[in-house]
Design a protein around this motif. Structure first.
Motif, short mmCIF file in Angstrom:
data_model
loop_
_atom_site.label_atom_id
_atom_site.label_comp_id
_atom_site.label_asym_id
_atom_site.label_seq_id
_atom_site.Cartn_x
_atom_site.Cartn_y
_atom_site.Cartn_z
N ARG A 1 0.56 -0.21 22.70
CA ARG A 1 1.70 -1.24 22.14
C ARG A 1 2.00 -1.02 20.72
N GLU A 2 3.11 -1.05 20.53
CA GLU A 2 3.40 -1.10 18.99
C GLU A 2 4.81 -1.74 18.77
N PRO B 1 -5.15 1.45 17.22
CA PRO B 1 -4.51 2.60 18.21
C PRO B 1 -5.49 3.76 18.37
N SER C 1 7.86 -3.19 16.33
CA SER C 1 8.52 -2.38 15.30
C SER C 1 8.88 -3.70 14.34
N TYR D 1 2.00 -5.01 14.50
CA TYR D 1 0.88 -4.99 15.50
C TYR D 1 0.98 -3.68 16.33
N ARG D 2 -0.32 -3.17 16.22
CA ARG D 2 -0.37 -1.68 17.13
C ARG D 2 -1.72 -1.56 17.67
#
Length: 187
Positions: free
Chosen positions: A131-132, A83, A134, A126-127
């Motif tokens: 996109r992230e 990120p 949760s 996954y980040r």
């Protein structure tokens, strides 16, 4: 080499040694290698997958073709931009999918269509810059098309579109899409 890549290569060696001992058959198990990427412009998450397929149930005639079913269990590695910064992050994923296959020409054609649904678990969330996820658990849906070749249809190539999301178990739930190319060997 990442630990995920080493695990995939090790598992591949074991599976290939098992595959070398058995004769191929149209309804036989298969081992595959699959490579994919996200279709978004501006960033790319790449994946490499090693998996096994196992047929189950009876075949059924339908609309001039043949319908069959198979399980797909896999280990996948994703490489995605972090990120923040210019580095990449690696993700390991394990999953299983129940698939249905439609083969044209009353089952005699080398061409087929696939569709499936299943679940996966990743080693961490996954980040990426846009996109992230949760949850580490994700549902997956796949559609694809391909063909078999070889004396006993032991070789198979296909192009697949695969989606991952948590089904709104928890927000955020942006999902991720991959376009993948698969080579499968039946043994």
């Amino acid at each position: 080499m990442t630990s995920c890549a080493k695990a995939i290569l090790c598992l591949g060696g074991v599976l290939l040694s098992v595959a070398a001992q058995a004769a191929p058959d149209d309804r036989a198990m298969g081992i595959y290698l699959e490579a994919g990427t996200t279709p978004q412009s501006g960033r790319s998450t790449d994946s490499l997958t090693l998996g096994l397929t196992r047929p189950f149930g009876a075949n059924y005639p339908l609309w001039g073709g043949d319908v069959s079913f198979y399980w797909d269990a896999f280990l996948s590695g994703w490489r995605a931009p972090k990120p923040h910064g210019n580095d990449n992050d690696n993700y390991a994923q394990i999953g299983a999918i129940a698939n249905v296959r439609y083969r044209f020409g009353e089952g005699g054609s080398p061409w087929f269509l696939d569709a499936g649904i299943g679940g996966t678990v990743m080693d961490h969330l996954y980040r990426t810059p846009d996109r992230e996820f949760s949850t580490a658990f994700q549902f997956t849906e796949v559609i694809g098309a391909g063909l078999n070749f070889g004396a006993q249809r032991e070789h198979e190539v296909s192009v697949r579109f695969q989606h991952f999301s948590n089904g709104r178990i928890k927000e955020p739930n942006p999902g991720e899409n991959f376009v993948r190319v698969r080579y499968l060997y039946r043994y």
